[in-house]
Write a protein that holds these residues in place. Structure first.
Motif, PDB file in Angstrom:
ATOM      1  N   GLU B 101       0.830  -1.206   0.000  1.00 40.45           N
ATOM      2  CA  GLU B 101       0.000   0.000   0.000  1.00 40.45           C
ATOM      3  C   GLU B 101       0.861   1.251   0.000  1.00 40.45           C
ATOM      4  O   GLU B 101       0.553   2.237  -0.660  1.00 40.45           O
ATOM      5  CB  GLU B 101      -0.920  -0.006   1.230  1.00 40.45           C
ATOM      6  N   SER B 105       1.154   4.190  -3.243  1.00 36.43           N
ATOM      7  CA  SER B 105       0.869   5.622  -3.225  1.00 36.43           C
ATOM      8  C   SER B 105       2.043   6.444  -3.711  1.00 36.43           C
ATOM      9  O   SER B 105       1.875   7.593  -4.092  1.00 36.43           O
ATOM     10  CB  SER B 105       0.451   6.074  -1.831  1.00 36.43           C
ATOM     11  N   ILE B 194       3.639   8.977   5.018  1.00 37.57           N
ATOM     12  CA  ILE B 194       3.040   7.901   4.230  1.00 37.57           C
ATOM     13  C   ILE B 194       2.856   6.641   5.077  1.00 37.57           C
ATOM     14  O   ILE B 194       2.074   5.759   4.743  1.00 37.57           O
ATOM     15  CB  ILE B 194       3.925   7.657   2.986  1.00 37.57           C
TER      16      ILE B 194
END
Lengths: 236, 243, 288
Positions: B101, B105, B194
């Motif tokens: 994930e 991004s 993040i």
């Protein structure tokens, strides 16, 4: 850099009206177009490039080819020369004979005909210099190391011929004889020719390991330098 | 055993705001599309990238973006006590999913529809900050492979000991369960977070301090990573210009 | 990069090359590819080694732990192997990766876990109860043919590099207590005199090659794994792969393997001794 004075090319992206690099590499400026070329990447095909590919799948009226790009390339049935050199529409019989012409694992030299929207390449072999490659050795290097030249087919003075595919796949074979079209799988390569091919292979791999550009002159010079050593003594 | 001595030094002689010795190198494997090796103190990680290439599994093909496969594994000899399974246990699968994930991004995924990128990170020696080392190594390997990304992803750990923040926590410091452990990953240019993962309890008053310390640690690491990538490109340029 | 299926033309080219004793890279049939070996690069282990060849990278780590002996050999220590091929760069392996690594693990156990290879009796601490167990783990980072041979060379180098700490047994009121010494001078080295390396011999056409590349393995019509030690004795034999072999072929393959193993074992030992003497800073993955 603002967007008013420059256009966005490969390897860049826009964020908050600023042009930023998305890869680590060299900046190339062509007029207003700014691109960043990464040091190493998969092959990005361009129309007119010569490539060496490996057939991975035989499908409906087309073959899928591995050209070290991010998507498999396609070779349509309509884009190959029919055996015998006829010019006609492809019939159903041709579809069934596809596997006899090219099957999985076969190596071909081809030219990039067009680039599809998603980035995959359409290849063609509609010229006598392209087609199936039979006797020889394949060497794989990074595509960025292949220098763009007028021609990628070379018959070297040392006694072998090489095809420097833009996609990093290099084909080395003994010198093609006059009736090259009728190359059969029967062997007629002498030990001397084999040594030349092996020597060339080792030279190319040595150049590639040192990140040096590959083209006919650089390979020939390296070959001549390597003549001081026996082939079996080479490092690889 | 005190983590911070009265003189203000940690067990390995570092100051609280100092990161461990950081060394990295790109392109260590000869046949991978991209690879990187890094050492954060005694933690050693090796990342390798295969792709982007044609997505093999028809179920994984996404028509508008690239599919990312991430595999995190720890060598059986990486920890002090030998591990039985390098991967496949629940923890590794959980981490792999998390990493997937994170990188989804940061990578410009819409440039490669119908393709697949395989990322594999192997921890060869684990001495704390394993997930950070994993993220940093994977980032460098993606740079080596020429995969377009928004920015680097730099990661660092931080903790709070006697109201003092320490960064880049090693294994012996991590083993003190009562101290909170924050694993942070940021996009250094914009300072966007993040990944933010916290273990153990932390008083809300200290959150800002520990976040700030973590971000500073990430930026210190970014400087070193950035320098190494620039050197790598310069070396390649020098060779190409010579031929 | 390249697919695992070879075209007929390429296969024929390789087979003819082998017949003429000139392989694709110019080697003769009994030549091994050059490799680099470095020991002692993972500090968490009792011994480690890394073998590097173009396209192949194997890291072996050995951890010694005190454990129970095996039931059938209660007076000796033993070895436990584990091969980890989890990298995507080894996707060109046919079949399921788990089965492949299990096969490698079992082959290594069969060959190395024996009194004839290592002095396992010296690994006993308390007979019947506590012994040293050597966990030998191989991590395959990259693979380009001839994997088992590369792992075996790295295992031999790692064993040379292994140091077992000294243990003292204290008898306190009938309870035996073990104390592991921290003193580096108490450490024991293992003798690798009888440790073999595996030489895989592939039958291609009518001749036999050692150290086959991935392409050559595709053309092989039969494979024999032969473990050869420093004294040129055969420690183990195993036929693998599809294709049947004639008994006379097996004898010839054994001879070929023995011939190829002589320079291999010599060079390996020289490199290990030279490394031990030089005491240089280990480059590990930072080397070129």
């Amino acid at each position: 850099m603002t967007i008013f004075h420059s256009c966005r090319g490969h390897g860049t992206y826009l964020q908050d009206n600023k042009l930023k690099a998305s890869v680590a590499g060299f900046v190339e400026k062509v007029g207003k177009l700014i691109c960043v070329k990464p040091v190493k990447s998969r092959y990005n095909g361009e129309v007119g490039d010569v490539v060496v590919g490996i057939i991975t799948e035989v499908g409906q009226r087309r073959w899928k080819v591995d050209t070290y790009s991010r998507l498999d390339s396609l070779l349509m049935l309509s884009a190959v020369n029919l055996p015998g050199g006829e010019l006609r529409r492809r019939s159903e019989k041709d579809e069934l004979m596809m596997r006899q012409h090219l099957t999985e694992g076969d190596l071909i030299s081809a030219e990039v005909q067009s680039v599809h929207g998603d980035g995959s390449l359409a290849l063609h072999t509609r010229s006598l210099k392209y087609g199936k490659l039979i006797q020889g050795t394949l060497v794989t290097v990074a595509p960025a190391l292949i220098k763009r030249c007028k021609t990628h087919f070379h018959n070297l003075e040392c006694g072998a011929s090489i095809i420097l595919g833009n996609n990093g796949y290099i084909w080395i074979s003994p010198l093609l004889k006059e009736d090259a079209e009728n190359q059969t799988t029967k062997s007629d390569t002498s030990t001397l020719e084999r040594e030349i091919v092996a020597r060339l292979r080792n030279c190319i791999m040595a150049l590639a390991e040192r990140q040096m550009l590959l083209y006919d002159t650089s390979i020939t010079y390296t070959y001549e330098a390597s003549l001081n050593y026996q082939v079996s003594q080479h490092k690889k | 055993m005190e983590i911070i001595s009265p003189e203000g030094l940690r067990i390995d002689g570092r100051r609280p705001e100092e990161i461990r010795r950081f060394n990295c190198r790109l392109g260590v494997l000869s046949r991978a599309d991209g690879s990187a090796y890094l050492e954060q103190g005694n933690t050693k990680a090796l990342a390798s990238i295969n792709g982007p290439h044609q997505a093999g599994d028809k179920a994984k093909i996404k028509h508008d973006r690239v599919h990312i496969n991430f595999q995190y594994s720890m060598a059986t000899f990486s920890t002090n006590e030998r591990r039985n399974r390098p991967k496949g246990d629940k923890r590794s699968i959980d981490i792999s999913q998390l990493m997937r994930e994170i990188f989804q991004s940061a990578i410009l995924t819409d440039l490669y529809p119908k393709s697949q990128i395989d990322i594999h990170v192997q921890i060869l020696q684990a001495d704390g900050g394993n997930y950070s080392a994993c993220i940093n190594a994977a980032t460098l390997a993606l740079m080596d492979a020429g995969v377009p990304m928004k920015d680097f992803i730099c990661s660092c750990t931080a903790s709070l000991v006697d109201s003092k923040t320490i960064i880049d926590v090693n294994n012996s410091e991590e083993l003190h369960f009562s101290n909170p452990l924050l694993t942070l990953a940021i996009l250094p240019t914009s300072e966007e977070i993040i990944l933010c993962q916290m273990k153990s309890r932390l008083h809300a008053d200290h959150l800002e301090d520990i976040l700030k310390a973590g971000i500073k640690g990430c930026k210190d690491i970014y400087e070193i990573m950035h320098r190494e990538v620039l050197n790598h490109v310069r070396e390649a340029a020098a060779v190409m210009n010579a031929t | 990069m390249s697919s695992s299926t070879l075209s007929e033309g390429r296969k024929q080219f390789i087979v003819d090359g082998v017949t003429q004793d000139c392989r694709a890279d110019g080697r003769r049939c009994i030549d091994f590819r050059r490799f680099q070996i470095e020991t002692g690069i993972v500090s968490n282990t009792n011994g480690s080694a890394r073998l590097r060849q173009y396209g192949t990278d194997v890291l072996v780590g050995i951890k010694a732990e005190i454990g129970q002996p095996k039931q059938e050999r209660s007076n000796t220590g033993h070895l436990e192997f584990y091969v980890d091929c989890s990298s995507y760069n080894t996707t060109e392996i046919d079949g399921h990766i788990g089965d492949f690594t299990t096969q490698l693990t079992k082959s290594l156990e069969r060959i190395y876990d024996s009194e004839n290879v290592l002095d396992l009796k010296s690994l006993t601490i308390i007979a019947g109860e506590q012994v040293w167990v050597l966990y030998i783990d191989a991590v395959v980072l990259e693979c380009c043919g001839n994997l088992l041979d590369c792992i075996s060379i790295a295992v031999k180098a790692a064993l040379y590099n292994t140091r077992i700490p000294g243990v003292s047994v204290n008898d306190e009121e009938g309870v035996l207590e073990l104390e592991i010494s921290d003193d580096p001078n108490d450490e024991k080295k293992l003798s690798i005199d009888k440790v073999p390396v595996i030489v895989s011999c592939n039958k291609i056409g009518h001749r036999y090659v050692v150290d086959a590349t991935q392409e050559e393995e595709c053309c092989s019509s039969g494979r024999l794994l032969i473990a050869v030690n420093d004294r040129n004795n055969i420690c183990s034999l195993q036929k693998s792969g599809t294709g049947s072999l004639d008994p006379s072929t097996i004898f010839e393959m054994i001879e070929t393997a023995r011939q190829a193993a002589v320079p291999l074992n010599q060079e390996l030992l020289q490199t290990l001794k030279r490394e031990e003497r030089s005491n240089n800073d280990k480059c590990g993955f930072f080397a070129n």
